[in-house]
Design a protein around this motif. Structure first.
Motif, PDB file in Angstrom:
ATOM      1  N   ASP A 153      -1.048   0.138  -4.773  1.00 22.03           N
ATOM      2  CA  ASP A 153      -2.356   0.681  -5.162  1.00 22.03           C
ATOM      3  C   ASP A 153      -2.250   2.147  -5.596  1.00 22.03           C
ATOM      4  O   ASP A 153      -3.123   2.679  -6.270  1.00 22.03           O
ATOM      5  N   HIS A 154      -1.141   2.803  -5.204  1.00 21.25           N
ATOM      6  CA  HIS A 154      -0.893   4.222  -5.499  1.00 21.25           C
ATOM      7  C   HIS A 154       0.398   4.568  -4.787  1.00 21.25           C
ATOM      8  O   HIS A 154       0.927   3.730  -4.046  1.00 21.25           O
TER       9      HIS A 154
ATOM     10  N   ASP B 297       2.112   2.790   3.313  1.00 21.40           N
ATOM     11  CA  ASP B 297       1.214   3.924   3.097  1.00 21.40           C
ATOM     12  C   ASP B 297       1.094   4.806   4.348  1.00 21.40           C
ATOM     13  O   ASP B 297       1.099   6.026   4.260  1.00 21.40           O
TER      14      ASP B 297
ATOM     15  N   SER C  75      -7.162   4.151  -1.408  1.00 19.94           N
ATOM     16  CA  SER C  75      -6.860   2.711  -1.346  1.00 19.94           C
ATOM     17  C   SER C  75      -8.080   1.852  -1.663  1.00 19.94           C
ATOM     18  O   SER C  75      -7.938   0.751  -2.185  1.00 19.94           O
TER      19      SER C  75
ATOM     20  N   HIS D 293      -2.101  11.047  -1.160  1.00 24.18           N
ATOM     21  CA  HIS D 293      -1.650  10.191  -2.254  1.00 24.18           C
ATOM     22  C   HIS D 293      -1.280  11.026  -3.463  1.00 24.18           C
ATOM     23  O   HIS D 293      -1.681  12.186  -3.564  1.00 24.18           O
TER      24      HIS D 293
ATOM     25  N   ASP E 269       0.832  -1.205   0.000  1.00 23.46           N
ATOM     26  CA  ASP E 269       0.000   0.000   0.000  1.00 23.46           C
ATOM     27  C   ASP E 269       0.867   1.256   0.000  1.00 23.46           C
ATOM     28  O   ASP E 269       1.718   1.431   0.856  1.00 23.46           O
ATOM     29  N   GLY E 270       0.647   2.113  -1.001  1.00 25.93           N
ATOM     30  CA  GLY E 270       1.350   3.399  -1.051  1.00 25.93           C
ATOM     31  C   GLY E 270       2.754   3.341  -1.626  1.00 25.93           C
ATOM     32  O   GLY E 270       3.440   4.365  -1.678  1.00 25.93           O
TER      33      GLY E 270
HETATM   34 ZN   LIG Z   1      -3.476   2.704  -0.331  1.00 26.89          ZN
END
Ligand SMILES: [Zn+2]
Length: 457
Positions: free
Chosen positions: A324-325, A282, A104, A422, A55-56
């Protein structure tokens, strides 16, 4: 004429060389029909699929980790598993209604179902209709399913693979779905590991007990992981909400520990689908915390090191890893200086969160406070750094107290951040095992789910 002939010959030789290269790739079986020049490709399909979401983790994080993890005693910069497994990139933008910067939930819904949705959506499309996810499809096929994450297991990413809810904030309702939603009468997920007792053991409903009544094994400590057997489902919740930072956890490689247990329990003749998430990369990005960001990346990389061996021993397992980003707009150098120096991070063995908690609880005098921070950081503080620590107002919110320390670490390493949220940059895609080549090149995050559906069908 002769020049053209030479060119043609060179071309056909390159084509042959190219096809020869393709033929030796172990995952693809290419038959080259010399008469028609048509390539027919028959891929082996994986028995097991391990999907990892970091994540992130935008590209700056994997680059940062390469320099952070590098052995200073060798002249060259060593490649990481991210470098070895990298196959392509993915765009992450959500449904048009939410612009181009995803959260997310929308991104996890895209990765899980192949459908873009609005920011906040859990397994639902823009019309708030539930979407089928790859985890659902795997279960329908008779595969076992599992998830192991470092957040609470009802957090956006794992939730989007399992539940359907109009908002990621509805943690209790999502936890209810984990128990109530069935596929062919069965619970959707066989193995669930992570944090989240706050959502599963509630005054209004004890979902943990409901799972136990249905034959699930329940544990609440890492030490019990080895006791789990593969003849029943398993629910392991190790924290009220998310797990502690890797830096502060009793098991600093808890993602690997959970992945080892999950794969052991999930292995069966029909295969399995397992979602793993390095959830807190993240959270470190949101907190502009390079110290924890690298520790969470280390937690992930330790798990990947083990997975390299696992995949070699289980060559019928496909591993796909993506983010996811990206979070925080992390940059490796700041303020016009051509310098990024993460080496001093290795000496910091406590999270900044824990440092501030200690200072608030101990209520030390400013000079004692400074001595504590100096000992925790382990590097020489500038006069400005020392003044900032001495001037800290211990009644301020812990977030702004943490910032004082994080900015000192940023100055030391010359780390930059552009946002508390983000960013819309593309992320990387990593894959190994049968079917890995399907994730090569540029793709959209929805394509990742589409490829997994193809492999499942
Ligand atoms: Zn995320």
């Amino acid at each position: 004429m002769q020049t053209r002939l030479v060119k043609l010959l060179t071309l056909s030789i390159s084509a042959l060389t190219l096809s020869a290269c393709v033929i030796v790739t172990p995952d693809i079986n290419v038959q080259h029909d010399l008469d028609t020049h048509i390539f027919t490709k028959s891929e082996s399909t994986p028995k097991n699929i391990i999907m990892i979401v970091a994540d992130g983790m935008g590209p700056a994080y994997t680059t940062a980790y390469r320099y952070y993890a590098d052995d200073p005693n060798t002249p060259e910069i060593d490649a990481t598993i991210f470098d070895q497994w990298h196959v392509g990139n993915a765009s992450t933008y959500p449904a048009t209604i939410s612009g181009v910067v995803t959260d997310s939930a929308a991104s996890a819904t895209a990765l899980a179902s192949g459908i873009k949705s609005y920011n906040g959506a859990i397994g639902m499309d823009v019309n708030k209709q539930p979407v089928t996810t790859v985890l659902h499809r795997a279960k329908v096929k008779g595969m076992k399913t599992g998830l192991a994450v470092t957040s609470q297991i009802v957090h956006a990413t794992p939730a989007a693979y399992v539940a359907h809810n109009e908002s990621r904030q509805n943690y209790n309702a999502i936890a209810d779905s984990f128990f109530d939603d069935r596929i062919n009468g069965e619970h959707k997920v066989d193995v669930m590991l992570g944090g989240g007792t706050d959502y599963f053991i509630r005054d209004d409903r004890d979902i943990r007990q409901l799972f136990v009544d249905q034959g699930y094994q329940y544990i609440d400590s890492y030490a019990q992981l080895s006791s789990l057997t593969n003849d029943a489902g398993a629910l392991g919740l190790f924290a009220p909400v998310g797990l502690p930072w890797a830096l502060d956890d009793i098991d600093p490689s808890r993602l690997r520990t959970m992945a080892q247990t999950a794969t052991r329990i999930l292995e069966n003749n029909q295969g399995y689908f397992l979602l793993l998430e390095a959830s807190q990369v993240d959270w470190a990005g949101h907190g502009r915390d390079i110290n924890s960001a690298m520790a969470e990346m280390q937690d992930l990389h330790l798990m990947l090191e083990w997975l390299v061996e696992y995949q070699a021993q289980h060559p019928d397992t496909l591993v796909v890893l993506t983010a996811d980003h990206s979070t925080g707009g992390l940059t490796l150098a700041a303020n016009g200086e051509y310098r990024w120096e993460p080496a001093s991070l290795h000496a910091i063995t406590t999270s900044v969160t824990a440092m501030i908690k200690h200072l608030v609880n101990s209520a030390d005098e400013p000079t004692k406070r400074l001595a504590y921070i100096k000992a925790q950081l382990g590097f020489e503080l500038t006069q400005a750094d020392q003044d900032a620590v001495l001037a800290m107002d211990m009644n301020a919110k812990s977030r702004s107290l943490e910032d004082v320390i994080k900015r000192i670490i940023d100055r030391k390493t010359n780390t930059g951040w552009t946002t508390w949220g983000h960013t819309a940059v593309d992320v990387q895609v990593f894959a190994v095992g049968p079917g890995a080549e399907r994730f090569a090149g540029h793709q959209d995050n929805t394509d990742i789910a589409k490829r997994i559906f193809e492999l499942l069908d």
